[in-house]
Structure formats: C-alpha cells, structure tokens
Design a protein around this motif. Structure first.
Motif, PDB file in Angstrom:
ATOM      1  N   GLN A  48       0.825  -1.208   0.000  1.00 43.02           N
ATOM      2  CA  GLN A  48       0.000   0.000   0.000  1.00 43.02           C
ATOM      3  C   GLN A  48       0.866   1.268   0.000  1.00 43.02           C
ATOM      4  O   GLN A  48       1.691   1.468   0.886  1.00 43.02           O
ATOM      5  CB  GLN A  48      -0.901   0.024   1.243  1.00 43.02           C
ATOM      6  N   THR A  52      -2.267   6.518  -0.195  1.00 43.84           N
ATOM      7  CA  THR A  52      -3.560   5.971  -0.599  1.00 43.84           C
ATOM      8  C   THR A  52      -4.659   6.322   0.398  1.00 43.84           C
ATOM      9  O   THR A  52      -5.785   6.652   0.009  1.00 43.84           O
ATOM     10  CB  THR A  52      -3.463   4.449  -0.779  1.00 43.84           C
ATOM     11  N   ALA A 311      -7.853   4.582  -4.860  1.00 44.49           N
ATOM     12  CA  ALA A 311      -6.626   3.843  -4.554  1.00 44.49           C
ATOM     13  C   ALA A 311      -5.784   3.652  -5.803  1.00 44.49           C
ATOM     14  O   ALA A 311      -4.549   3.749  -5.763  1.00 44.49           O
ATOM     15  CB  ALA A 311      -6.977   2.496  -3.929  1.00 44.49           C
TER      16      ALA A 311
END
Length: 420
Positions: A48, A52, A311
C-alpha cells in the motif's frame, strides 16, 4: 554486470540506487518485533502506498459533505472520475488514451471482450492458450466454448513448452497456427506467464495470429506495472489486467482494459451494454436509444466504485512520478543480482526457470527446488520472507523495483541457502 556476493556490496547498490527513495512511499509490513518483512509477493498483492489513505479519505469526506452532489461538486467529481486514470494508465501499458479504460475486474473484462471479439463459426472456432495459463483464463475460455456450443476437448488448443523445458517457444506457436490456423478464432495468451515469469513477444504473437485471421487477446495480470508491453505498437486486438499486483491498488481492485484503436469506432461489434457505455452527452436523458461511445470506454457497463478508483489513482500518481523506464532499469538490475546470488548457491537442487534474458522476463524469478514441498515455503515465512509457493516445487519471488532493495534480495538468498 559483475556482481559480488556480499552484504556490503548489496548495501552499496542500494546507496547508488536513484529510486531508493520510493520505498519510503510504501507501508512495509513488519514482524512482531517491528522488523521489516522481506516482501517478495508484489506479483500477488502489491504493498500500500502511504498516500492511498489520503486519496480515499478525500472521497469519504466529499461523500459526507455533498452526498449525491459529490458526482459534480466533489473536489474530484465522481461522474468523470475514471477519466482521471486514463492517461497515466495508458502510459504504463503503452497505449493511446482512447484505447484504455479502468472498469470491472479482470475475468469479467475478459468475458466482455470475448463477447465482442470471439465470434466463432463452425469452421473457425478454436481458442489457443498457454498450457500453464492462469486457471481463471482457462475456465473463462472453456466456458466461452461451451456457451457457443463447442466441445472443449476439440476447441481448446494448448501452446506447450518442449519436453524437458519450462518456457514457451514462439516457433511452436507458429507451428500450431500453420497446422490449425484456419480453425483458430482466438489467441488468449498471458503476456507474462504467472508460473515461470516469462515475458512473451506480444508483437510477434499478434503478427502470427493476424496472418491467419485470428483475433489476439492478452492477459496482462502479471505484466501491467511490471514490463512495458507497448500494447498499441504490438497490434494486439485487446488486453485486460488487474491493478492489485504491481499496480498496488489494494485487494480485489478494478481491472484495466485495452481495445486497439483499429476497433475504436466499430459500432457494429457485438457487445453487452449498460448505461455507462452510452454516449455520455445524452446518458442522463433516460429515453434515448443506445448510442455506444468510441474507444475502450464503449465497453463500460456501470458507474464505477470511486473508493477503489481513488486507490488506483494514488498508485498511478506514483508511477507517473517515477516512470516505467526507470522502474524497468532497476528491475533488470534487481533480478540480475537475484539470479546471480541464486546461481552462487552450491547445490544442484535449485534452478531458476524464468528466462535469463532480462528482456524476456519481468521482476519475478521462479525458483524450482528439487525434492522440496511446501514446508520450505513455510520455513521461509517463519523467517519473515513472504514468497509464493506453486505446486509442485516452485517458489515465485518478485523483487518489485518500487519498494524492494538489493539488501532484501541478498538477505533472502542467504536464508534460503541455510534452509537448503
């Protein structure tokens, strides 16, 4: 390059790495003692990006603030949100913006594309896949054959490695087409094979298929964000890919879709329809007859999930900042060093089955271990090394240039050596 098998040398390569800063843009999983995992499964789920959460929070805040008016009043209005992704995604896969859209999930998109591009006849109906294609691709084409009333055993042709080999040979595909091309309607090939990591010559595949009047489609699940497929130049008819692997968009996130420009304005192509592939200028005049949009947007069905797209947008902004040229350059160095270290292990139990030519692979190396089972994978995991085990005896490892280091690679191989 002339590599050295030492920790100091690996650290030196990291100090010289112009992309070393990008690792700090990601959350690196840690063990219970706070030590970073050695994470080599970006080919299954990318890590990640730290930004995000901010990107998603913006849309949550605007949803809370505006409700339905967020479609037009949000900081990033939701109505055209998918358009924010198009240019950057097109750059990653080497396409024109007209040819790319983000929508649905991968296998859904493959089916929608086959609705348009798999138009079998009694004489020309067969489909070619790799013999070790990812299972969802196999299931998808089998169900398409069944749906059209054809026998799967007769209709499915497998492009196989030669006896005693692991990777595919383009001459064998050429022979299949020479012998059966008049009966083949579609080639659906994984651009980067999930098992071996082999990156296939998409332009050559397209040329071979088109010479026999076959449609050519590519699954880039293990290619997008990993290699540079140059889809427009390759001439393939269509492609699709997921975004949660190398494109770091989160578990189960949306898919990308490519339809070559040569099909962009063909309104006669059969397709399933929904209001989102209807002309956006008249979409909200609910009583208009269907008017399909040109280009890849013409395969959309429904308004998209904005939180998932947020995202994706976060990750694409990072890709745009770093650039695929720089990522590929680092990737080739990382896998080169990784392969060198594997070959330095003094045992005949292991070998890399991924092509040794960096131009024929992405960042994944598939390591075959004789007389091993999944216990080896479990031991690696206990040592905080996250890899992917594939039966019967292969460890898939993907040092991703966005966030993996040369020291990661050195440490992983050192531990693997002790376990062997």
């Amino acid at each position: 390059m002339n590599y050295e098998n030492s920790l100091d040398y690996a650290k030196q390569l990291d100090r010289e790495d112009s992309l070393a800063y990008v690792r700090d843009e990601f959350h690196i999983p840690k063990d219970k003692n706070g030590k970073d995992w050695l994470y080599f499964t970006g080919n299954s789920l990318g890590l990640q990006p730290k930004q995000t959460q901010q990107y998603i929070q913006q849309e949550l805040d605007d949803w809370a603030k505006f409700g339905v008016e967020g479609h037009f009043e949000a900081k990033n209005p939701w109505m055209p949100y998918h358009e924010y992704l198009t240019d950057k995604m097109a750059k990653i896969v080497g396409a024109k913006p007209l040819e790319v859209v983000v929508m649905n999930t991968l296998t859904t998109n493959l089916h929608l594309l086959m609705v348009s591009f798999y138009q079998p006849t009694k004489e020309k109906y067969k489909i070619v896949i790799e013999s070790d294609a990812f299972p969802s691709d196999r299931y998808a084409v089998q169900s398409q054959l069944n749906f059209h009333g054809f026998d799967v055993e007769e209709g499915l042709i497998e492009w196989k490695p030669r006896k005693g080999e692991e990777i595919l040979n383009i001459e064998d595909l050429e022979q299949i087409l020479l012998e059966q091309g008049d009966e083949i309607a579609l080639l659906l090939i994984g651009g980067v094979n999930y098992y071996t990591g082999q990156y296939l010559d998409l332009k050559k595949i397209a040329e071979l298929g088109h010479a026999k009047s076959c449609i050519v489609g590519i699954d880039l699940a293990h290619g997008a964000g990993n290699i540079q497929p140059n889809l427009h130049e390759s001439g393939v008819d269509f492609a699709a890919w997921c975004t949660y692997k190398y494109l770091n968009s989160g578990p189960g996130s949306l898919s990308g879709l490519f339809v070559h420009e040569k099909h962009a304005h063909n309104k006669e192509l059969p397709r399933f329809a929904g209001w989102w592939n209807h002309n956006k200028e008249t979409r909200f005049n609910m009583r208009q007859p269907f008017d399909v949009m040109p280009g890849a947007e013409g395969w959309q069905l429904s308004n998209p999930p904005i939180l998932s797209m947020a995202a994706i947008r976060s990750s694409l902004d990072l890709f745009d900042k770093v650039g695929m040229d720089a990522l590929r350059e680092k990737s080739e160095k990382l896998t080169g060093y990784f392969e060198y270290l594997i070959n330095e292990i003094d045992t005949d139990r292991i070998k890399v089955i991924t092509p040794s030519n960096p131009k024929e692979r992405g960042c994944q190396l598939s390591i075959q271990v004789k007389n091993a089972d999944k216990n080896l994978h479990k031991k690696l995991t206990k040592n905080n090394i996250i890899t992917d085990w594939r039966e019967p005896d292969v460890i898939r490892c993907a040092p991703v240039p966005m966030y993996n280091t040369f020291e990661d690679v050195f440490q992983m191989v050192a531990i693997l050596k002790t376990l062997l």
